[in-house]
Design a protein around this motif. Structure first.
Motif, PDB file in Angstrom:
ATOM      1  N   GLU A 176      31.540  28.157  37.246  1.00  0.00           N
ATOM      2  CA  GLU A 176      31.995  28.992  38.353  1.00  0.00           C
ATOM      3  C   GLU A 176      31.292  30.332  38.358  1.00  0.00           C
ATOM      4  OE1 GLU A 176      34.141  29.179  41.837  1.00  0.00           O
ATOM      5  OE2 GLU A 176      33.753  27.547  40.439  1.00  0.00           O
ATOM      6  N   LEU A 177      31.166  30.914  37.202  1.00  0.00           N
ATOM      7  CA  LEU A 177      30.452  32.177  37.072  1.00  0.00           C
ATOM      8  C   LEU A 177      29.583  32.116  35.829  1.00  0.00           C
ATOM      9  CD1 LEU A 177      33.225  34.806  37.897  1.00  0.00           C
ATOM     10  CD2 LEU A 177      31.326  34.142  39.353  1.00  0.00           C
ATOM     11  N   GLY A 178      28.314  32.415  35.981  1.00  0.00           N
ATOM     12  CA  GLY A 178      27.396  32.365  34.851  1.00  0.00           C
ATOM     13  C   GLY A 178      26.852  33.739  34.542  1.00  0.00           C
ATOM     14  N   PRO A 179      25.874  33.800  33.659  1.00  0.00           N
ATOM     15  CA  PRO A 179      25.261  35.085  33.303  1.00  0.00           C
ATOM     16  C   PRO A 179      24.669  35.762  34.530  1.00  0.00           C
ATOM     17  CG  PRO A 179      24.614  33.360  31.756  1.00  0.00           C
ATOM     18  CD  PRO A 179      25.326  32.678  32.878  1.00  0.00           C
ATOM     19  N   GLY A 180      24.896  37.043  34.645  1.00  0.00           N
ATOM     20  CA  GLY A 180      24.347  37.794  35.768  1.00  0.00           C
ATOM     21  C   GLY A 180      25.286  37.898  36.949  1.00  0.00           C
ATOM     22  N   HIS A 181      26.350  37.106  36.969  1.00  0.00           N
ATOM     23  CA  HIS A 181      27.317  37.175  38.053  1.00  0.00           C
ATOM     24  C   HIS A 181      28.319  38.297  37.795  1.00  0.00           C
ATOM     25  CE1 HIS A 181      26.293  33.549  40.333  1.00  0.00           C
ATOM     26  NE2 HIS A 181      25.998  33.007  39.173  1.00  0.00           N
ATOM     27  N   PRO A 182      28.747  38.988  38.841  1.00  0.00           N
ATOM     28  CA  PRO A 182      29.790  40.002  38.650  1.00  0.00           C
ATOM     29  C   PRO A 182      31.105  39.339  38.278  1.00  0.00           C
ATOM     30  CG  PRO A 182      29.339  39.667  40.986  1.00  0.00           C
ATOM     31  CD  PRO A 182      28.287  38.911  40.240  1.00  0.00           C
ATOM     32  N   PRO A 183      31.969  40.018  37.558  1.00  0.00           N
ATOM     33  CA  PRO A 183      33.256  39.438  37.172  1.00  0.00           C
ATOM     34  C   PRO A 183      34.111  39.142  38.398  1.00  0.00           C
ATOM     35  CG  PRO A 183      33.172  41.788  36.669  1.00  0.00           C
ATOM     36  CD  PRO A 183      31.785  41.381  37.056  1.00  0.00           C
ATOM     37  N   ALA A 184      35.064  38.231  38.209  1.00  0.00           N
ATOM     38  CA  ALA A 184      35.876  37.757  39.330  1.00  0.00           C
ATOM     39  C   ALA A 184      36.653  38.889  40.003  1.00  0.00           C
ATOM     40  CB  ALA A 184      36.838  36.676  38.840  1.00  0.00           C
ATOM     41  N   ASP A 185      37.182  39.839  39.216  1.00  0.00           N
ATOM     42  CA  ASP A 185      37.965  40.903  39.824  1.00  0.00           C
ATOM     43  C   ASP A 185      37.103  41.794  40.709  1.00  0.00           C
ATOM     44  OD1 ASP A 185      36.573  41.885  37.654  1.00  0.00           O
ATOM     45  OD2 ASP A 185      38.144  43.295  37.053  1.00  0.00           O
ATOM     46  N   LEU A 186      35.850  41.994  40.317  1.00  0.00           N
ATOM     47  CA  LEU A 186      34.947  42.792  41.143  1.00  0.00           C
ATOM     48  C   LEU A 186      34.615  42.060  42.436  1.00  0.00           C
ATOM     49  CD1 LEU A 186      33.190  45.255  41.612  1.00  0.00           C
ATOM     50  CD2 LEU A 186      31.391  44.167  40.251  1.00  0.00           C
ATOM     51  N   ILE A 187      34.430  40.740  42.350  1.00  0.00           N
ATOM     52  CA  ILE A 187      34.181  39.948  43.557  1.00  0.00           C
ATOM     53  C   ILE A 187      35.356  40.066  44.522  1.00  0.00           C
ATOM     54  CG2 ILE A 187      33.890  37.606  44.443  1.00  0.00           C
ATOM     55  CD1 ILE A 187      32.325  36.933  41.945  1.00  0.00           C
ATOM     56  N   ARG A 188      36.556  39.993  43.989  1.00  0.00           N
ATOM     57  CA  ARG A 188      37.756  40.101  44.840  1.00  0.00           C
ATOM     58  C   ARG A 188      37.833  41.472  45.508  1.00  0.00           C
ATOM     59  NH1 ARG A 188      36.996  35.732  44.181  1.00  0.00           N
ATOM     60  NH2 ARG A 188      38.254  34.090  43.213  1.00  0.00           N
ATOM     61  N   GLN A 189      37.488  42.520  44.777  1.00  0.00           N
ATOM     62  CA  GLN A 189      37.480  43.860  45.363  1.00  0.00           C
ATOM     63  C   GLN A 189      36.494  43.944  46.520  1.00  0.00           C
ATOM     64  OE1 GLN A 189      36.819  46.868  42.358  1.00  0.00           O
ATOM     65  NE2 GLN A 189      38.404  46.036  40.999  1.00  0.00           N
ATOM     66  N   ARG A 190      35.317  43.379  46.322  1.00  0.00           N
ATOM     67  CA  ARG A 190      34.310  43.399  47.390  1.00  0.00           C
ATOM     68  C   ARG A 190      34.766  42.575  48.583  1.00  0.00           C
ATOM     69  NH1 ARG A 190      28.731  42.689  43.782  1.00  0.00           N
ATOM     70  NH2 ARG A 190      28.788  44.773  42.838  1.00  0.00           N
ATOM     71  N   GLU A 191      35.409  41.459  48.309  1.00  0.00           N
ATOM     72  CA  GLU A 191      35.919  40.634  49.406  1.00  0.00           C
ATOM     73  C   GLU A 191      36.934  41.408  50.242  1.00  0.00           C
ATOM     74  OE1 GLU A 191      35.528  36.138  47.467  1.00  0.00           O
ATOM     75  OE2 GLU A 191      37.442  37.211  47.416  1.00  0.00           O
ATOM     76  N   MET A 192      37.836  42.103  49.587  1.00  0.00           N
ATOM     77  CA  MET A 192      38.854  42.862  50.310  1.00  0.00           C
ATOM     78  C   MET A 192      38.232  43.985  51.140  1.00  0.00           C
ATOM     79  SD  MET A 192      41.543  41.249  49.829  1.00  0.00           S
ATOM     80  CE  MET A 192      42.556  42.419  50.760  1.00  0.00           C
ATOM     81  N   LYS A 193      37.190  44.619  50.602  1.00  0.00           N
ATOM     82  CA  LYS A 193      36.510  45.670  51.366  1.00  0.00           C
ATOM     83  C   LYS A 193      35.873  45.100  52.630  1.00  0.00           C
ATOM     84  CE  LYS A 193      35.523  48.752  47.463  1.00  0.00           C
ATOM     85  NZ  LYS A 193      34.468  49.361  46.604  1.00  0.00           N
ATOM     86  N   TRP A 194      35.255  43.920  52.512  1.00  0.00           N
ATOM     87  CA  TRP A 194      34.626  43.305  53.684  1.00  0.00           C
ATOM     88  C   TRP A 194      35.669  42.837  54.693  1.00  0.00           C
ATOM     89  CZ3 TRP A 194      30.026  43.756  55.551  1.00  0.00           C
ATOM     90  CH2 TRP A 194      28.950  44.061  54.709  1.00  0.00           C
ATOM     91  N   VAL A 195      36.778  42.315  54.205  1.00  0.00           N
ATOM     92  CA  VAL A 195      37.858  41.916  55.117  1.00  0.00           C
ATOM     93  C   VAL A 195      38.343  43.109  55.915  1.00  0.00           C
ATOM     94  CG1 VAL A 195      40.252  41.121  55.234  1.00  0.00           C
ATOM     95  CG2 VAL A 195      38.607  39.923  53.774  1.00  0.00           C
ATOM     96  N   GLU A 196      38.529  44.220  55.221  1.00  0.00           N
ATOM     97  CA  GLU A 196      39.004  45.429  55.901  1.00  0.00           C
ATOM     98  C   GLU A 196      37.970  45.939  56.905  1.00  0.00           C
ATOM     99  OE1 GLU A 196      39.555  49.506  56.870  1.00  0.00           O
ATOM    100  OE2 GLU A 196      37.989  48.864  55.476  1.00  0.00           O
ATOM    101  N   MET A 197      36.703  45.954  56.531  1.00  0.00           N
ATOM    102  CA  MET A 197      35.668  46.468  57.429  1.00  0.00           C
ATOM    103  C   MET A 197      35.492  45.586  58.651  1.00  0.00           C
ATOM    104  SD  MET A 197      32.639  48.034  54.978  1.00  0.00           S
ATOM    105  CE  MET A 197      32.183  46.440  54.314  1.00  0.00           C
ATOM    106  N   THR A 198      35.502  44.271  58.454  1.00  0.00           N
ATOM    107  CA  THR A 198      35.255  43.370  59.583  1.00  0.00           C
ATOM    108  C   THR A 198      36.466  43.219  60.491  1.00  0.00           C
ATOM    109  OG1 THR A 198      35.807  41.466  58.159  1.00  0.00           O
ATOM    110  CG2 THR A 198      33.487  42.065  58.363  1.00  0.00           C
TER     111      THR A 198
END
Length: 223
Positions: A49-71
């Motif tokens: 699901e997540l390998g080396p070089g991928h951001p941690p899951a909590d950071l991905i969720r934060q970015r997702e929420m920011k995009w949801v709010e912006m869009t």
């Protein structure tokens, strides 16, 4: 404004059947790594699901929420928080929200809204035999180890055929360029055909105007 944003974000003989590079039928359909698709749909890819070089899951969720709010308030976001949009784009758009973000960022959603029914008419119309033959020869080359494009009868290759054909009808003076295939295929991995088509239109006409054309063929032959 979408064009200005894009300028910052965008950093581009007879054909032989190369399907042998996919391996034998047993490799593709039998047990082993070739049969399993990863979370992006690529057969034989990493199943992690997540390998080396991928951001941690909590950071991905934060970015997702920011995009949801912006869009959710896109016009207001673009008029008041334009710099933030650019920053978030450079951090990367979460894969789960690309279908929502790409049409907004490139202006495809506006094009689709202003041209209701256009794609349906193009998709149903017969294509130019010259372009249809050329497109048909290229279909198997587009991500042959992705689950959408493995089968010639699958919805991926058929959707790709329709999108590319529609563009040749939409811009007959430009027609089809082989380099459009991978771009359209990636769009179809995330978007329905109509939205993928309008994103392709924007890429060809706003982000890379004049890039796809006969001169590209000469460039490949010469170099």
């Amino acid at each position: 404004m979408a064009q200005a944003l894009g300028e910052d974000l965008v950093p581009p003989s007879e054909l032989q059947d190369d399907s042998s590079s996919l391996g034998s039928d047993s490799e593709l359909s039998g047990p082993g790594p070739y049969r399993q698709a990863d979370r992006y749909g690529f057969i034989g890819g990493s199943s992690a699901e997540l390998g080396p070089g991928h951001p941690p899951a909590d950071l991905i969720r934060q970015r997702e929420m920011k995009w949801v709010e912006m869009t959710s308030h896109w016009e207001k976001t673009m008029s008041r928080r334009y710099k933030k949009v650019k920053i978030q784009c450079r951090k990367g758009i979460p894969s789960a929200l690309r279908a929502r973000c790409w049409p907004l960022l490139c202006g495809a959603q506006v094009c689709q809204k202003n041209n209701p029914g256009t794609y349906q008419e193009l998709a149903m119309a017969p294509g130019d035999p010259q372009w249809m033959e050329t497109i048909g020869r290229d279909l198997h080359r587009q991500f042959p180890l992705h689950e959408m494009f493995v089968s010639p009868q699958g919805h991926g290759q058929q959707g790709l055929l329709q999108v590319l054909k529609a563009y040749t009808l939409y811009r007959p003076e430009q027609g089809y360029c082989q380099a459009q295939g991978p771009v359209a295929a990636v769009l179809l991995m995330h978007l329905p055909p109509e939205e993928a088509f309008w994103c392709l239109v924007q890429i060809c006409e706003v982000y890379l105007p004049g890039y796809y054309g006969p001169h590209m063929v000469r460039g490949w032959v010469g170099g």
